[in-house]
Design an enzyme around this catalytic site. Structure first.
Site, PDB file in Angstrom:
ATOM      1  N   GLU A 109      77.603 108.180  17.344  1.00 17.93           N
ATOM      2  CA  GLU A 109      77.248 109.180  16.330  1.00 17.93           C
ATOM      3  C   GLU A 109      76.016 108.761  15.540  1.00 17.93           C
ATOM      4  O   GLU A 109      75.109 109.565  15.302  1.00 17.93           O
ATOM      5  CB  GLU A 109      78.435 109.390  15.385  1.00 17.93           C
ATOM      6  CG  GLU A 109      78.142 110.216  14.146  1.00 17.93           C
ATOM      7  CD  GLU A 109      77.742 111.648  14.438  1.00 17.93           C
ATOM      8  OE1 GLU A 109      77.306 112.337  13.490  1.00 17.93           O
ATOM      9  OE2 GLU A 109      77.855 112.087  15.603  1.00 17.93           O
TER      10      GLU A 109
ATOM     11  N   HIS B 168      72.771 108.944  17.526  1.00 13.45           N
ATOM     12  CA  HIS B 168      72.358 110.352  17.600  1.00 13.45           C
ATOM     13  C   HIS B 168      71.622 110.762  16.325  1.00 13.45           C
ATOM     14  O   HIS B 168      70.586 111.439  16.381  1.00 13.45           O
ATOM     15  CB  HIS B 168      73.592 111.234  17.821  1.00 13.45           C
ATOM     16  CG  HIS B 168      73.281 112.690  17.916  1.00 13.45           C
ATOM     17  ND1 HIS B 168      73.905 113.644  17.145  1.00 13.45           N
ATOM     18  CD2 HIS B 168      72.387 113.372  18.681  1.00 13.45           C
ATOM     19  CE1 HIS B 168      73.419 114.836  17.431  1.00 13.45           C
ATOM     20  NE2 HIS B 168      72.502 114.706  18.357  1.00 13.45           N
TER      21      HIS B 168
ATOM     22  N   HIS C 135      74.655 124.624  15.762  1.00 17.99           N
ATOM     23  CA  HIS C 135      73.890 123.374  15.798  1.00 17.99           C
ATOM     24  C   HIS C 135      73.303 123.143  17.190  1.00 17.99           C
ATOM     25  O   HIS C 135      72.133 122.771  17.341  1.00 17.99           O
ATOM     26  CB  HIS C 135      74.804 122.217  15.397  1.00 17.99           C
ATOM     27  CG  HIS C 135      74.113 120.897  15.259  1.00 17.99           C
ATOM     28  ND1 HIS C 135      72.983 120.710  14.488  1.00 17.99           N
ATOM     29  CD2 HIS C 135      74.395 119.683  15.798  1.00 17.99           C
ATOM     30  CE1 HIS C 135      72.604 119.450  14.546  1.00 17.99           C
ATOM     31  NE2 HIS C 135      73.440 118.808  15.350  1.00 17.99           N
TER      32      HIS C 135
ATOM     33  N   HIS D 295      82.129 133.004  29.686  1.00 19.61           N
ATOM     34  CA  HIS D 295      80.959 132.187  30.015  1.00 19.61           C
ATOM     35  C   HIS D 295      80.682 132.217  31.514  1.00 19.61           C
ATOM     36  O   HIS D 295      79.525 132.342  31.948  1.00 19.61           O
ATOM     37  CB  HIS D 295      81.201 130.752  29.546  1.00 19.61           C
ATOM     38  CG  HIS D 295      80.105 129.793  29.897  1.00 19.61           C
ATOM     39  ND1 HIS D 295      78.808 129.928  29.453  1.00 19.61           N
ATOM     40  CD2 HIS D 295      80.124 128.667  30.670  1.00 19.61           C
ATOM     41  CE1 HIS D 295      78.063 128.939  29.922  1.00 19.61           C
ATOM     42  NE2 HIS D 295      78.834 128.161  30.663  1.00 19.61           N
TER      43      HIS D 295
ATOM     44  N   HIS E 117      74.965 119.179  32.742  1.00 23.00           N
ATOM     45  CA  HIS E 117      75.032 120.640  32.600  1.00 23.00           C
ATOM     46  C   HIS E 117      74.287 121.072  31.333  1.00 23.00           C
ATOM     47  O   HIS E 117      73.542 122.056  31.342  1.00 23.00           O
ATOM     48  CB  HIS E 117      76.495 121.072  32.529  1.00 23.00           C
ATOM     49  CG  HIS E 117      76.709 122.531  32.768  1.00 23.00           C
ATOM     50  ND1 HIS E 117      76.195 123.208  33.847  1.00 23.00           N
ATOM     51  CD2 HIS E 117      77.400 123.459  32.052  1.00 23.00           C
ATOM     52  CE1 HIS E 117      76.551 124.485  33.796  1.00 23.00           C
ATOM     53  NE2 HIS E 117      77.273 124.657  32.709  1.00 23.00           N
TER      54      HIS E 117
END
Length: 384
Positions: free
Chosen positions: A103, A106, A173, A281, A339
């Site tokens: 985290e 990032h 986000h 989706h 992906h």
């Protein structure tokens, strides 16, 4: 640690990331350092999108459950006592040493992008003023919009943590990260010279714009799948639970304002709701693949757009293969991250196609005309 000290230490880490990227820019042989800076920022943004997917898919979004620091510290080492205590209480919970580092790395990378965007803004103002405000590729208004946009993205990054991974916040986000990549790509395209584009490419302007819109919707749906952990809601392909139209709960599945894994009424989210999210989706992917594939094929057959069209076809085929493989192989982490990365690549290429189709039919070489007034005299390039 007080807030001012914490913010200073975090800012220094973001500055360090920016400086490392700056070393790459200034040590390169490319005489056009501004163009190099923009594309290095595009590359780093692409990497952060993929690392953000890794953060989300490893359930590390709350590895440090406060913001902007980690238990009030600028790095997990200083917060180790708190992290160890939380891990002891919940060994498989959201807070572990590894997740805390994922985290915070990032966050450091994201802050580095902010530093680079500030550098782009400052340099664009400088070159624009030196050119007598006659070099449109250095117009500072788009970099200024980038600066405000990255601040907005940072705010949603904070809300992602403070609102405990609220699905709609996390999805926005993710989308904002893709939009930031698209904006940076557009700035980069303004710095490149491009091969002459046939006037017939003008006919691709609207189809290319629609392709970008459809891709944006699909990314939103994919983000909704990911943030609701609905990737394995349909374990078979091409059917879902052995049916073309399985049992689904769209009301709960697409209620936006609710906690993770819960309905708006505070009950556990039923499985048919996850099925509805995944199925939507998957079905919309057919629409996107059909239109984007057709636009890419038309671009491939148009003078000046062949490379971009072929790259877009290849990225689309790869994305379809990865999407099917993630289901067939039960969603391995590497494929799931890929992906997300391939979705970012599709955004980048579709933006480039929109830019090139937009300059089709203009007389002469528009970028050569700009370079006559350029303060840095860039070399001719033909980068995609």
């Amino acid at each position: 640690m007080d807030n001012s000290g914490l913010l200073f230490q975090l800012a220094s880490k973001g500055l360090l990331v920016g400086l490392l990227a700056g070393v790459i820019v200034w040590s390169s042989k490319d005489r056009n350092k501004f163009r190099k800076l923009v594309w290095v920022t595009v590359f780093l943004t692409f990497d952060v999108i993929m690392f953000g997917a890794f953060t989300r898919l490893t359930d590390s979004g709350l590895g440090c459950p406060d913001w902007p620091g980690c238990y009030g510290h600028s790095n997990p080492l200083a917060a180790m006592e708190h992290i160890r205590a939380a891990e002891a209480l919940m060994p498989d919970g959201p807070v572990t040493v590894m997740k805390a580092w994922i985290e915070m790395i990032h966050r450091y990378l994201a802050m580095g992008i902010g530093v680079l965007i500030i550098a782009i803004l400052v340099l664009s103002w400088r070159f624009w003023l030196r050119s007598g405000k006659t070099a449109p590729q250095f117009s500072p208004w788009f970099p200024l919009a980038l600066f405000f946009f990255v601040c907005l993205q940072g705010a949603f990054g904070a809300w992602t943590v403070t609102m405990k991974l609220q699905p709609v916040i996390v999805t926005i986000h993710l989308l904002l990260g893709m939009v930031l990549l698209a904006m940076l790509t557009w700035v980069g395209a303004r710095q490149n010279e491009h091969l002459p584009v046939a006037a017939s490419a003008r006919r691709l302007r609207w189809p290319a714009a629609i392709a970008l819109l459809l891709l944006t919707i699909q990314i939103l749906l994919g983000g909704w799948v990911s943030t609701n952990y609905a990737a394995l809601a349909c374990m078979d392909f091409p059917l879902c639970h052995g049916a073309l139209v399985p049992e689904m709960d769209f009301d709960n599945g697409f209620t936006l304002w609710r906690s993770l894994g819960m309905t708006a009424d505070g009950e556990y989210l039923p499985y048919p709701a996850l099925t509805a999210i995944h199925w939507t989706h998957r079905v919309f992917a057919i629409v996107v693949a059909g239109h984007v594939g057709w636009v890419a094929w038309k671009a491939w057959r148009t003078e000046g757009l062949q490379k971009t069209g072929l790259a877009l076809l290849g990225a689309l085929a790869l994305q379809i293969a990865i999407g099917i493989s993630t289901i067939s192989l039960k969603w391995p982490l590497a494929l799931a991250v890929a992906h997300n990365g391939c979705a970012a690549l599709l955004v980048l290429l579709t933006v480039m196609l929109n830019y090139k189709a937009g300059i089709a039919g203009r007389s002469g070489d528009p970028l050569q005309a700009r370079q006559n007034d350029s303060p840095i005299r860039p070399h001719r390039t033909t980068n995609a």
